[in-house]
Design an enzyme around this catalytic site. Sequence first.
Site, PDB file in Angstrom:
ATOM      1  N   ASN A  95       1.108  -3.772   3.121  1.00 48.05           N
ATOM      2  CA  ASN A  95       0.358  -2.876   2.387  1.00 48.05           C
ATOM      3  C   ASN A  95       1.143  -1.558   2.430  1.00 48.05           C
ATOM      4  O   ASN A  95       0.888  -0.892   3.445  1.00 48.05           O
ATOM      5  CB  ASN A  95      -1.278  -2.541   3.016  1.00 48.05           C
ATOM      6  CG  ASN A  95      -2.072  -1.656   2.347  1.00 48.05           C
ATOM      7  OD1 ASN A  95      -1.499  -0.885   1.425  1.00 48.05           O
ATOM      8  ND2 ASN A  95      -3.043  -1.484   2.720  1.00 48.05           N
ATOM      9  N   CYS A 143      -5.485   4.936  -0.604  1.00 52.65           N
ATOM     10  CA  CYS A 143      -4.321   4.015  -1.434  1.00 52.65           C
ATOM     11  C   CYS A 143      -4.720   3.950  -2.835  1.00 52.65           C
ATOM     12  O   CYS A 143      -4.041   3.335  -3.558  1.00 52.65           O
ATOM     13  CB  CYS A 143      -4.711   2.762  -0.593  1.00 52.65           C
ATOM     14  SG  CYS A 143      -4.227   2.583   0.953  1.00 52.65           S
ATOM     15  N   HIS A 195      -4.040  -3.690  -5.891  1.00 51.36           N
ATOM     16  CA  HIS A 195      -3.419  -2.888  -4.693  1.00 51.36           C
ATOM     17  C   HIS A 195      -3.358  -4.100  -3.640  1.00 51.36           C
ATOM     18  O   HIS A 195      -4.256  -5.033  -3.235  1.00 51.36           O
ATOM     19  CB  HIS A 195      -4.412  -1.953  -4.285  1.00 51.36           C
ATOM     20  CG  HIS A 195      -4.146  -1.389  -2.712  1.00 51.36           C
ATOM     21  ND1 HIS A 195      -2.896  -0.971  -2.269  1.00 51.36           N
ATOM     22  CD2 HIS A 195      -4.867  -1.205  -1.583  1.00 51.36           C
ATOM     23  CE1 HIS A 195      -2.663  -0.560  -1.367  1.00 51.36           C
ATOM     24  NE2 HIS A 195      -3.836  -0.738  -0.795  1.00 51.36           N
TER      25      HIS A 195
HETATM   26  C1  LIG Z   1      -8.035  -6.310   9.281  1.00 52.66           C
HETATM   27  C2  LIG Z   1      -8.359  -7.707   8.712  1.00 52.66           C
HETATM   28  C3  LIG Z   1      -7.207  -8.604   8.513  1.00 52.66           C
HETATM   29  C4  LIG Z   1      -9.123  -8.541  10.220  1.00 52.66           C
HETATM   30  O1  LIG Z   1      -9.325  -9.732   9.650  1.00 52.66           O
HETATM   31  P1  LIG Z   1     -10.780 -10.510  10.366  1.00 52.66           P
HETATM   32  O2  LIG Z   1     -10.708 -11.790   9.973  1.00 52.66           O
HETATM   33  O3  LIG Z   1     -11.829  -9.533   9.585  1.00 52.66           O
HETATM   34  O4  LIG Z   1     -10.584 -10.334  11.836  1.00 52.66           O
HETATM   35  P2  LIG Z   1     -11.595  -9.677  12.663  1.00 52.66           P
HETATM   36  O5  LIG Z   1     -11.426  -8.184  12.552  1.00 52.66           O
HETATM   37  O6  LIG Z   1     -12.880 -10.182  12.714  1.00 52.66           O
HETATM   38  O7  LIG Z   1     -10.830 -10.033  14.200  1.00 52.66           O
HETATM   39  C5  LIG Z   1     -11.082 -11.396  14.468  1.00 52.66           C
HETATM   40  C6  LIG Z   1     -10.369 -11.399  15.758  1.00 52.66           C
HETATM   41  O8  LIG Z   1      -8.793 -11.295  15.733  1.00 52.66           O
HETATM   42  C7  LIG Z   1      -8.399 -10.120  16.618  1.00 52.66           C
HETATM   43  N1  LIG Z   1      -7.149  -9.413  15.952  1.00 52.66           N
HETATM   44  C8  LIG Z   1      -7.174  -8.580  14.989  1.00 52.66           C
HETATM   45  N2  LIG Z   1      -5.905  -8.287  14.838  1.00 52.66           N
HETATM   46  C9  LIG Z   1      -5.153  -9.259  15.175  1.00 52.66           C
HETATM   47  C10 LIG Z   1      -3.801  -9.486  14.976  1.00 52.66           C
HETATM   48  N3  LIG Z   1      -2.837  -8.646  14.678  1.00 52.66           N
HETATM   49  N4  LIG Z   1      -3.254 -10.409  15.658  1.00 52.66           N
HETATM   50  C11 LIG Z   1      -4.288 -11.274  16.558  1.00 52.66           C
HETATM   51  N5  LIG Z   1      -5.371 -11.138  16.717  1.00 52.66           N
HETATM   52  C12 LIG Z   1      -5.816 -10.162  16.054  1.00 52.66           C
HETATM   53  C13 LIG Z   1      -9.421  -9.226  16.597  1.00 52.66           C
HETATM   54  O9  LIG Z   1      -9.356  -8.649  18.033  1.00 52.66           O
HETATM   55  C14 LIG Z   1     -10.621 -10.397  16.975  1.00 52.66           C
HETATM   56  O10 LIG Z   1     -10.639 -10.705  18.272  1.00 52.66           O
HETATM   57  P3  LIG Z   1     -11.929 -10.816  19.035  1.00 52.66           P
HETATM   58  O11 LIG Z   1     -12.926 -11.791  18.299  1.00 52.66           O
HETATM   59  O12 LIG Z   1     -11.311 -11.192  20.185  1.00 52.66           O
HETATM   60  O13 LIG Z   1     -12.353  -9.370  19.113  1.00 52.66           O
HETATM   61  C15 LIG Z   1      -9.393  -7.699   7.666  1.00 52.66           C
HETATM   62  O14 LIG Z   1     -10.556  -7.152   8.113  1.00 52.66           O
HETATM   63  C16 LIG Z   1      -8.975  -6.968   6.481  1.00 52.66           C
HETATM   64  O15 LIG Z   1      -7.931  -7.124   6.111  1.00 52.66           O
HETATM   65  N6  LIG Z   1      -9.891  -5.899   6.135  1.00 52.66           N
HETATM   66  C17 LIG Z   1      -9.340  -5.057   5.184  1.00 52.66           C
HETATM   67  C18 LIG Z   1      -8.224  -4.144   5.580  1.00 52.66           C
HETATM   68  C19 LIG Z   1      -7.489  -3.176   4.516  1.00 52.66           C
HETATM   69  O16 LIG Z   1      -7.501  -3.800   3.515  1.00 52.66           O
HETATM   70  N7  LIG Z   1      -7.286  -1.987   4.782  1.00 52.66           N
HETATM   71  C20 LIG Z   1      -6.723  -1.261   3.934  1.00 52.66           C
HETATM   72  C21 LIG Z   1      -7.358  -0.613   2.875  1.00 52.66           C
HETATM   73  S1  LIG Z   1      -6.389   0.406   1.789  1.00 52.66           S
END
Ligand SMILES: CC(C)(COP(=O)(O)OP(=O)(O)OC[C@H]1O[C@@H](n2cnc3c(N)ncnc32)[C@H](O)[C@@H]1OP(=O)(O)O)[C@@H](O)C(=O)NCCC(=O)NCCS
Length: 335
Positions: A290, A121, A260
Amino acid sequence: MIGLRRGLVKGARIAALGVYVPERVLTNDELSRTLDTSDEWIASRTGIRERRIARADQASSDLAVEAARRALAAGGLAAHDIDLVIVATITPDMFFPATASIVADKIGATRAGAFDLEAGCTGFIYGLAAATAFVSAGIYHNILVIGAEVLSRSLDWEDRRTCVLFGDGAGAVVVTASDNGGIFSFDLGNDGSGAEHLSLPAGGSRLPATHETVDRHEHFMHMLGSEVYKFATRVIVESCEKVLADAEVTVADVDLFVPHQANIRIIEAAAKRLGFKSDQVFHNLDHYGNTSCASIPLCLAEAVAGGRLKKGDTLLMAGFGAGLTWGSCLTEWDL
Ligand SMILES: CC(C)(COP(=O)(O)OP(=O)(O)OC[C@H]1O[C@@H](n2cnc3c(N)ncnc32)[C@H](O)[C@@H]1OP(=O)(O)O)[C@@H](O)C(=O)NCCC(=O)NCCS
Protein backbone atom coordinates in the site's frame (compact mmCIF):
# COMPACT_ATOMS: atom_id res chain seq x y z
CA MET A 1 -16.21 2.78 -24.69
CA ILE A 2 -19.97 3.06 -25.07
CA GLY A 3 -22.95 4.98 -23.84
CA LEU A 4 -21.20 7.72 -21.86
CA ARG A 5 -23.08 10.88 -21.12
CA ARG A 6 -20.24 13.25 -21.87
CA GLY A 7 -19.35 16.46 -20.16
CA LEU A 8 -20.50 15.89 -16.56
CA VAL A 9 -17.22 17.53 -15.64
CA LYS A 10 -16.38 19.88 -18.44
CA GLY A 11 -13.04 20.42 -20.05
CA ALA A 12 -10.43 18.46 -18.11
CA ARG A 13 -8.32 15.47 -19.01
CA ILE A 14 -5.27 13.63 -17.75
CA ALA A 15 -2.60 14.66 -20.23
CA ALA A 16 0.56 13.07 -18.83
CA LEU A 17 1.66 10.42 -16.35
CA GLY A 18 4.97 9.64 -14.64
CA VAL A 19 5.91 7.41 -11.73
CA TYR A 20 8.91 6.63 -9.57
CA VAL A 21 9.65 3.90 -7.04
CA PRO A 22 12.83 3.49 -4.98
CA GLU A 23 15.12 0.64 -6.03
CA ARG A 24 15.29 -1.14 -2.68
CA VAL A 25 12.94 -4.13 -2.53
CA LEU A 26 11.92 -5.44 0.89
CA THR A 27 10.39 -8.92 0.67
CA ASN A 28 8.08 -10.65 3.14
CA ASP A 29 10.78 -13.23 3.80
CA GLU A 30 13.21 -10.49 4.74
CA LEU A 31 10.65 -8.97 7.10
CA SER A 32 10.04 -12.32 8.75
CA ARG A 33 13.70 -12.43 9.83
CA THR A 34 13.18 -9.54 12.25
CA LEU A 35 9.43 -9.74 12.90
CA ASP A 36 7.07 -12.48 14.12
CA THR A 37 5.43 -12.89 10.71
CA SER A 38 5.74 -14.94 7.53
CA ASP A 39 5.41 -14.65 3.77
CA GLU A 40 2.51 -17.08 4.01
CA TRP A 41 0.60 -14.91 6.55
CA ILE A 42 1.19 -11.62 4.74
CA ALA A 43 0.51 -12.94 1.23
CA SER A 44 -2.63 -14.89 2.17
CA ARG A 45 -4.15 -12.07 4.30
CA THR A 46 -3.18 -9.13 2.08
CA GLY A 47 -1.82 -10.23 -1.31
CA ILE A 48 1.43 -8.35 -0.64
CA ARG A 49 4.76 -10.06 -1.29
CA GLU A 50 7.22 -7.16 -1.39
CA ARG A 51 7.39 -3.37 -1.21
CA ARG A 52 9.86 -0.61 -2.09
CA ILE A 53 11.76 1.34 0.56
CA ALA A 54 13.23 4.82 0.01
CA ARG A 55 16.94 5.47 0.57
CA ALA A 56 17.83 7.23 3.82
CA ASP A 57 18.50 10.45 1.89
CA GLN A 58 15.13 10.39 0.10
CA ALA A 59 12.07 12.21 1.45
CA SER A 60 8.62 12.33 -0.18
CA SER A 61 9.54 15.44 -2.20
CA ASP A 62 12.47 13.58 -3.79
CA LEU A 63 10.20 10.78 -4.99
CA ALA A 64 7.62 13.35 -6.12
CA VAL A 65 10.23 15.29 -8.11
CA GLU A 66 11.25 12.15 -10.02
CA ALA A 67 7.63 11.28 -10.83
CA ALA A 68 6.85 14.89 -11.80
CA ARG A 69 9.85 15.15 -14.13
CA ARG A 70 8.83 11.92 -15.83
CA ALA A 71 5.23 13.13 -16.24
CA LEU A 72 6.40 16.43 -17.75
CA ALA A 73 8.73 14.62 -20.15
CA ALA A 74 6.00 12.14 -21.13
CA GLY A 75 3.56 14.98 -21.80
CA GLY A 76 6.07 17.11 -23.70
CA LEU A 77 5.62 19.86 -21.12
CA ALA A 78 8.12 22.23 -19.51
CA ALA A 79 8.05 23.11 -15.81
CA HIS A 80 7.05 26.69 -16.65
CA ASP A 81 3.88 25.35 -18.33
CA ILE A 82 2.60 24.30 -14.89
CA ASP A 83 0.18 26.65 -13.13
CA LEU A 84 -0.30 24.73 -9.89
CA VAL A 85 1.40 21.86 -8.05
CA ILE A 86 -0.72 19.73 -5.71
CA VAL A 87 1.04 17.08 -3.65
CA ALA A 88 -1.25 14.55 -2.01
CA THR A 89 0.62 12.88 0.82
CA ILE A 90 0.30 11.59 4.37
CA THR A 91 4.09 11.63 4.72
CA PRO A 92 5.13 15.21 3.90
CA ASP A 93 8.80 16.12 4.19
CA MET A 94 7.84 18.19 7.26
CA PHE A 95 4.79 20.00 8.69
CA PHE A 96 5.67 23.13 6.76
CA PRO A 97 6.57 24.30 4.22
CA ALA A 98 4.36 22.20 1.98
CA THR A 99 6.07 19.36 0.15
CA ALA A 100 4.47 20.84 -2.99
CA SER A 101 6.46 24.06 -2.48
CA ILE A 102 9.71 22.07 -2.35
CA VAL A 103 8.73 20.02 -5.41
CA ALA A 104 7.75 23.11 -7.44
CA ASP A 105 11.10 24.69 -6.66
CA LYS A 106 13.12 21.57 -7.48
CA ILE A 107 11.45 21.01 -10.86
CA GLY A 108 11.62 24.72 -11.71
CA ALA A 109 7.86 25.37 -11.78
CA THR A 110 8.48 29.00 -10.89
CA ARG A 111 5.12 30.26 -12.24
CA ALA A 112 3.13 27.74 -10.22
CA GLY A 113 1.23 27.98 -6.96
CA ALA A 114 1.70 25.00 -4.69
CA PHE A 115 -0.06 23.28 -1.82
CA ASP A 116 -0.28 19.92 -0.09
CA LEU A 117 -3.49 17.98 0.15
CA GLU A 118 -4.15 15.69 3.12
CA ALA A 119 -7.05 13.30 2.62
CA GLY A 120 -5.43 10.05 3.78
CA CYS A 121 -4.84 7.46 1.09
CA THR A 122 -7.68 9.06 -0.92
CA GLY A 123 -5.46 12.09 -1.53
CA PHE A 124 -4.79 11.33 -5.19
CA ILE A 125 -8.53 11.22 -6.02
CA TYR A 126 -9.12 14.41 -4.02
CA GLY A 127 -6.20 16.01 -5.87
CA LEU A 128 -7.64 15.00 -9.23
CA ALA A 129 -11.00 16.48 -8.22
CA ALA A 130 -9.40 19.76 -7.08
CA ALA A 131 -7.34 20.03 -10.26
CA THR A 132 -10.36 19.28 -12.42
CA ALA A 133 -12.34 22.00 -10.66
CA PHE A 134 -9.59 24.59 -11.19
CA VAL A 135 -9.22 23.64 -14.85
CA SER A 136 -12.95 23.41 -15.56
CA ALA A 137 -13.50 26.83 -13.99
CA GLY A 138 -10.90 28.27 -16.36
CA ILE A 139 -8.63 29.37 -13.51
CA TYR A 140 -5.64 27.23 -14.49
CA HIS A 141 -4.59 25.33 -17.60
CA ASN A 142 -2.01 22.74 -16.45
CA ILE A 143 -1.95 21.27 -12.96
CA LEU A 144 0.50 18.70 -11.61
CA VAL A 145 -1.21 16.30 -9.23
CA ILE A 146 1.31 14.15 -7.41
CA GLY A 147 0.80 11.33 -4.93
CA ALA A 148 4.06 10.75 -3.06
CA GLU A 149 4.82 8.76 0.06
CA VAL A 150 7.73 7.62 2.17
CA LEU A 151 5.55 5.59 4.49
CA SER A 152 8.52 3.55 5.69
CA ARG A 153 9.41 6.49 7.98
CA SER A 154 5.95 6.55 9.60
CA LEU A 155 5.75 2.85 10.39
CA ASP A 156 6.50 1.10 13.64
CA TRP A 157 8.78 -1.65 12.40
CA GLU A 158 8.06 -3.59 15.60
CA ASP A 159 4.29 -3.62 14.88
CA ARG A 160 3.53 -6.53 12.55
CA ARG A 161 -0.12 -5.43 12.22
CA THR A 162 0.85 -2.32 10.25
CA CYS A 163 4.45 -2.34 8.98
CA VAL A 164 3.99 -5.29 6.60
CA LEU A 165 1.25 -3.49 4.67
CA PHE A 166 2.92 -0.37 3.30
CA GLY A 167 5.61 0.79 0.88
CA ASP A 168 7.15 3.90 -0.69
CA GLY A 169 6.57 5.41 -4.14
CA ALA A 170 5.28 8.34 -6.17
CA GLY A 171 3.08 9.01 -9.18
CA ALA A 172 2.25 12.23 -11.00
CA VAL A 173 -0.28 13.30 -13.60
CA VAL A 174 -0.86 16.57 -15.39
CA VAL A 175 -4.52 17.62 -15.52
CA THR A 176 -5.08 19.88 -18.50
CA ALA A 177 -7.89 21.89 -19.99
CA SER A 178 -9.51 20.06 -22.87
CA ASP A 179 -12.22 20.79 -25.42
CA ASN A 180 -14.03 17.52 -24.81
CA GLY A 181 -13.60 16.72 -21.13
CA GLY A 182 -12.12 13.32 -20.44
CA ILE A 183 -13.11 13.34 -16.75
CA PHE A 184 -16.78 12.51 -16.33
CA SER A 185 -17.70 12.34 -12.67
CA PHE A 186 -16.38 12.35 -9.11
CA ASP A 187 -17.53 11.31 -5.69
CA LEU A 188 -15.70 12.48 -2.57
CA GLY A 189 -16.68 11.37 0.92
CA ASN A 190 -15.65 11.64 4.55
CA ASP A 191 -16.64 10.22 7.93
CA GLY A 192 -14.49 11.82 10.61
CA SER A 193 -16.12 9.73 13.32
CA GLY A 194 -13.75 6.97 12.19
CA ALA A 195 -10.64 9.15 12.56
CA GLU A 196 -9.24 7.08 15.41
CA HIS A 197 -9.22 3.88 13.32
CA LEU A 198 -6.27 5.08 11.23
CA SER A 199 -3.98 7.81 12.47
CA LEU A 200 -0.52 9.01 13.37
CA PRO A 201 -1.43 10.37 16.80
CA ALA A 202 1.50 12.49 17.99
CA GLY A 203 3.56 15.39 16.73
CA GLY A 204 0.65 17.72 15.96
CA SER A 205 -1.09 20.33 18.07
CA ARG A 206 -3.18 17.66 19.87
CA LEU A 207 -0.22 15.70 21.15
CA PRO A 208 3.03 17.60 20.65
CA ALA A 209 6.29 15.67 20.61
CA THR A 210 7.63 14.73 24.03
CA HIS A 211 9.95 12.00 25.23
CA GLU A 212 6.84 10.16 26.38
CA THR A 213 5.12 10.27 22.97
CA VAL A 214 8.28 8.87 21.43
CA ASP A 215 8.52 6.15 24.09
CA ARG A 216 4.87 5.21 23.42
CA HIS A 217 5.54 4.92 19.65
CA GLU A 218 2.87 7.56 19.00
CA HIS A 219 4.80 9.10 16.11
CA PHE A 220 4.03 6.01 14.06
CA MET A 221 0.91 4.89 12.23
CA HIS A 222 -1.79 3.31 14.38
CA MET A 223 -4.55 1.29 12.78
CA LEU A 224 -7.53 -0.83 13.72
CA GLY A 225 -7.32 -3.08 10.68
CA SER A 226 -10.65 -4.86 10.99
CA GLU A 227 -12.59 -1.55 11.21
CA VAL A 228 -10.76 -0.13 8.19
CA TYR A 229 -11.42 -3.33 6.29
CA LYS A 230 -15.19 -3.19 6.88
CA PHE A 231 -15.32 0.52 6.06
CA ALA A 232 -13.29 0.13 2.85
CA THR A 233 -15.33 -2.66 1.30
CA ARG A 234 -18.54 -0.69 1.96
CA VAL A 235 -17.48 2.76 0.73
CA ILE A 236 -15.73 1.60 -2.43
CA VAL A 237 -18.93 -0.05 -3.61
CA GLU A 238 -21.21 2.88 -2.69
CA SER A 239 -18.88 5.49 -4.17
CA CYS A 240 -18.31 3.64 -7.44
CA GLU A 241 -22.04 3.03 -7.85
CA LYS A 242 -22.61 6.76 -7.43
CA VAL A 243 -20.08 7.93 -10.07
CA LEU A 244 -21.28 5.30 -12.51
CA ALA A 245 -24.91 6.35 -12.01
CA ASP A 246 -24.01 10.07 -12.33
CA ALA A 247 -22.38 9.39 -15.70
CA GLU A 248 -25.04 6.86 -16.76
CA VAL A 249 -22.37 4.20 -17.19
CA THR A 250 -22.70 0.54 -16.23
CA VAL A 251 -20.06 -1.75 -14.78
CA ALA A 252 -19.98 -3.56 -18.14
CA ASP A 253 -18.96 -0.28 -19.85
CA VAL A 254 -15.87 0.10 -17.64
CA ASP A 255 -12.71 -1.14 -19.33
CA LEU A 256 -10.53 -0.93 -16.23
CA PHE A 257 -11.24 -0.55 -12.52
CA VAL A 258 -8.26 0.71 -10.53
CA PRO A 259 -8.96 0.65 -6.79
CA HIS A 260 -6.59 1.84 -4.06
CA GLN A 261 -4.11 -0.93 -3.34
CA ALA A 262 -4.47 -1.78 0.35
CA ASN A 263 -5.44 -5.43 0.49
CA ILE A 264 -6.31 -7.89 -2.29
CA ARG A 265 -9.23 -9.17 -0.20
CA ILE A 266 -10.74 -5.67 -0.04
CA ILE A 267 -10.24 -5.27 -3.81
CA GLU A 268 -11.77 -8.64 -4.65
CA ALA A 269 -14.72 -8.22 -2.27
CA ALA A 270 -15.55 -4.75 -3.60
CA ALA A 271 -15.08 -5.77 -7.24
CA LYS A 272 -17.33 -8.78 -6.76
CA ARG A 273 -20.08 -6.74 -5.11
CA LEU A 274 -19.88 -4.21 -7.94
CA GLY A 275 -20.13 -7.02 -10.49
CA PHE A 276 -16.73 -6.65 -12.14
CA LYS A 277 -15.08 -9.56 -13.89
CA SER A 278 -11.51 -10.19 -12.75
CA ASP A 279 -10.05 -9.04 -16.09
CA GLN A 280 -11.61 -5.59 -15.54
CA VAL A 281 -9.79 -5.10 -12.23
CA PHE A 282 -6.16 -3.97 -11.91
CA HIS A 283 -3.90 -4.63 -8.96
CA ASN A 284 -0.17 -4.54 -8.36
CA LEU A 285 0.02 -4.53 -4.56
CA ASP A 286 1.86 -7.84 -4.62
CA HIS A 287 5.06 -5.92 -5.49
CA TYR A 288 4.40 -2.45 -4.02
CA GLY A 289 2.14 -2.96 -0.99
CA ASN A 290 0.00 0.00 0.00
CA THR A 291 1.71 3.19 -1.20
CA SER A 292 -1.19 5.40 -0.07
CA CYS A 293 -1.54 8.42 -2.39
CA ALA A 294 0.86 6.88 -4.93
CA SER A 295 -1.01 3.62 -5.37
CA ILE A 296 -3.48 4.62 -8.10
CA PRO A 297 -0.97 6.40 -10.40
CA LEU A 298 1.47 3.48 -9.94
CA CYS A 299 -1.30 1.18 -11.17
CA LEU A 300 -2.13 3.46 -14.10
CA ALA A 301 1.50 3.45 -15.30
CA GLU A 302 1.74 -0.32 -15.06
CA ALA A 303 -1.63 -0.82 -16.75
CA VAL A 304 -0.57 1.42 -19.65
CA ALA A 305 2.82 -0.32 -19.96
CA GLY A 306 1.12 -3.73 -19.99
CA GLY A 307 -1.51 -2.75 -22.57
CA ARG A 308 -4.36 -3.05 -20.05
CA LEU A 309 -5.24 0.67 -20.33
CA LYS A 310 -5.49 2.26 -23.76
CA LYS A 311 -6.58 5.57 -25.24
CA GLY A 312 -10.37 5.77 -25.29
CA ASP A 313 -10.85 3.28 -22.45
CA THR A 314 -13.35 4.04 -19.69
CA LEU A 315 -11.44 4.08 -16.41
CA LEU A 316 -12.89 3.93 -12.90
CA MET A 317 -10.61 4.78 -9.97
CA ALA A 318 -11.55 4.49 -6.29
CA GLY A 319 -9.69 5.28 -3.08
CA PHE A 320 -10.21 5.20 0.69
CA GLY A 321 -8.11 5.94 3.72
CA ALA A 322 -7.50 7.91 6.89
CA GLY A 323 -10.12 10.46 7.76
CA LEU A 324 -11.92 8.27 7.13
CA THR A 325 -12.16 9.44 3.54
CA TRP A 326 -13.12 7.91 0.24
CA GLY A 327 -13.50 8.97 -3.35
CA SER A 328 -13.88 7.78 -6.90
CA CYS A 329 -13.47 9.18 -10.38
CA LEU A 330 -14.72 8.07 -13.78
CA THR A 331 -12.77 9.20 -16.83
CA GLU A 332 -12.00 8.39 -20.43
CA TRP A 333 -8.30 7.53 -20.63
CA ASP A 334 -6.79 9.91 -23.15
CA LEU A 335 -3.09 9.02 -23.37
C1 LIG B 1 -4.61 -5.64 8.68
C2 LIG B 1 -5.31 -6.86 8.15
C3 LIG B 1 -4.53 -7.47 7.01
C4 LIG B 1 -5.41 -7.88 9.27
O1 LIG B 1 -6.02 -9.06 8.78
P1 LIG B 1 -7.07 -9.86 9.66
O2 LIG B 1 -7.41 -11.10 8.94
O3 LIG B 1 -8.17 -8.89 9.99
O4 LIG B 1 -6.21 -10.23 10.92
P2 LIG B 1 -6.50 -9.84 12.44
O5 LIG B 1 -6.24 -8.38 12.64
O6 LIG B 1 -7.84 -10.40 12.82
O7 LIG B 1 -5.36 -10.63 13.17
C5 LIG B 1 -5.41 -12.04 13.22
C6 LIG B 1 -4.17 -12.50 13.95
O8 LIG B 1 -3.03 -12.31 13.09
C7 LIG B 1 -2.02 -11.63 13.82
N1 LIG B 1 -1.23 -10.82 12.89
C8 LIG B 1 -1.44 -9.52 12.54
N2 LIG B 1 -0.49 -9.14 11.68
C9 LIG B 1 0.31 -10.21 11.48
C10 LIG B 1 1.45 -10.42 10.69
N3 LIG B 1 1.99 -9.45 9.92
N4 LIG B 1 2.02 -11.62 10.71
C11 LIG B 1 1.51 -12.64 11.48
N5 LIG B 1 0.42 -12.48 12.24
C12 LIG B 1 -0.17 -11.28 12.25
C13 LIG B 1 -2.76 -10.80 14.84
O9 LIG B 1 -1.91 -10.47 15.91
C14 LIG B 1 -3.86 -11.73 15.22
O10 LIG B 1 -3.36 -12.65 16.14
P3 LIG B 1 -4.17 -12.97 17.48
O11 LIG B 1 -5.48 -13.53 16.99
O12 LIG B 1 -3.29 -13.96 18.16
O13 LIG B 1 -4.33 -11.66 18.18
C15 LIG B 1 -6.75 -6.51 7.67
O14 LIG B 1 -7.56 -6.20 8.78
C16 LIG B 1 -6.76 -5.34 6.73
O15 LIG B 1 -6.22 -5.40 5.64
N6 LIG B 1 -7.42 -4.25 7.12
C17 LIG B 1 -7.46 -3.05 6.29
C18 LIG B 1 -6.19 -2.28 6.47
C19 LIG B 1 -6.01 -1.22 5.44
O16 LIG B 1 -6.43 -1.37 4.32
N7 LIG B 1 -5.37 -0.13 5.83
C20 LIG B 1 -5.02 0.93 4.95
C21 LIG B 1 -6.17 1.76 4.57
S1 LIG B 1 -5.67 2.98 3.44
